[in-house]
Design an enzyme around this catalytic site. Sequence first.
Site, PDB file in Angstrom:
ATOM      1  N   LEU A  95       0.854  -1.178   0.000  1.00  0.00           N
ATOM      2  CA  LEU A  95       0.000   0.000   0.000  1.00  0.00           C
ATOM      3  C   LEU A  95       0.893   1.232   0.000  1.00  0.00           C
ATOM      4  CD1 LEU A  95      -3.001  -0.396   2.508  1.00  0.00           C
ATOM      5  CD2 LEU A  95      -3.117  -0.046   0.046  1.00  0.00           C
ATOM      6  N   ASP A  96       0.593   2.218  -0.865  1.00  0.00           N
ATOM      7  CA  ASP A  96       1.351   3.467  -0.867  1.00  0.00           C
ATOM      8  C   ASP A  96       1.307   4.110   0.515  1.00  0.00           C
ATOM      9  OD1 ASP A  96       1.799   3.167  -3.576  1.00  0.00           O
ATOM     10  OD2 ASP A  96       0.115   4.443  -4.167  1.00  0.00           O
ATOM     11  N   PRO A  97       2.357   4.848   0.901  1.00  0.00           N
ATOM     12  CA  PRO A  97       2.326   5.534   2.198  1.00  0.00           C
ATOM     13  C   PRO A  97       1.105   6.436   2.387  1.00  0.00           C
ATOM     14  CG  PRO A  97       4.546   5.561   1.321  1.00  0.00           C
ATOM     15  CD  PRO A  97       3.669   4.979   0.244  1.00  0.00           C
ATOM     16  N   ALA A 134      -1.821   5.907   1.199  1.00  0.00           N
ATOM     17  CA  ALA A 134      -3.038   5.088   1.235  1.00  0.00           C
ATOM     18  C   ALA A 134      -3.253   4.533   2.637  1.00  0.00           C
ATOM     19  CB  ALA A 134      -2.941   3.952   0.224  1.00  0.00           C
ATOM     20  N   ARG A 153      -3.873   4.809  -8.978  1.00  0.00           N
ATOM     21  CA  ARG A 153      -3.403   6.126  -9.425  1.00  0.00           C
ATOM     22  C   ARG A 153      -3.451   6.236 -10.945  1.00  0.00           C
ATOM     23  NH1 ARG A 153       2.283   6.577  -7.501  1.00  0.00           N
ATOM     24  NH2 ARG A 153       2.166   4.321  -7.210  1.00  0.00           N
TER      25      ARG A 153
END
Length: 297
Positions: free
Chosen positions: A42-44, A46, A181
Amino acid sequence: MHGWIILDKPHGLGSTQAVSAVKRALRQSGAGKWKVGHGGTLDPLATGVLPVAVGEATKLAGRMLDSDKIYDFTIGFGVQTDTLDLEGKEIAASDYRPTLAEVEAILPRFTGPVEQAPPAYSAILIDGQRAYDLARAGQDVEMKTRAVTIHALTITGQEAAEDGLASVTLTAHVSKGTYIRSLARDIALALGTVGHVTMLRRVKAGPFTLESAISLDKLDEAARGGDIAQLMLPLTAGLDDIPALAVSPDDALALRQGKVLVGKPHTGLLLAMEGDTPVALVEASGPEIRVVRGFNL
């Protein structure tokens, strides 16, 4: 200590940092050192469901990476950033704001099998280097398109502007390899404008949902109380979609030794169980049953 801890990952924390937090919690609780891994980055920026595998469950982390995911996300219209989210710098702008009807009309184009170019700021390897490292170094990164599947895409919220929508919130059920994204970028471009993700929350990963997810505060509290095992889901929780195959103690021993079983015809992936103990993930083809992944339990 073989199973899953499902974190509700907070904003700003990387997936690797979340794994480190679980390792610290295990040590603090007195459980000692265990192998730990996550089942899907998971992206930071997110938040949401991050399955963290402990012990023998780490053998299933790769399978979790291949599972479908469900996300809630918001597209802010009018600005595109280099990272395609709030973290990046502006690289394009547009005064055009789409209407709700236009968004509704465009979504079928992004449902089903689609070709998608991942973000330059992603962990994909290019000639042995991470794409985001190359992008941060100022290099032009050409991302090849990949086939992904958007199973469902629905509108769940909106924010109005004077001349259209300032933003729209969607829920997406997607296959492995899908970048939200990129999906947000492509939807905005198809609407004749630009956009970026302003909110991203994973609400389901494989069989795991927010209902079973815990906060880092609850993890720390359990660690201090020495009862972190109470927060763990069993190893088999990650295999709810796999039919169980009951095996005898002799057959279980044979599977643990990597031998091929011959018996009643079966087909497909099965979870061999000796009573309540998972023995192995096996592939059945006719009368032959072969080990795909064995568990040392």
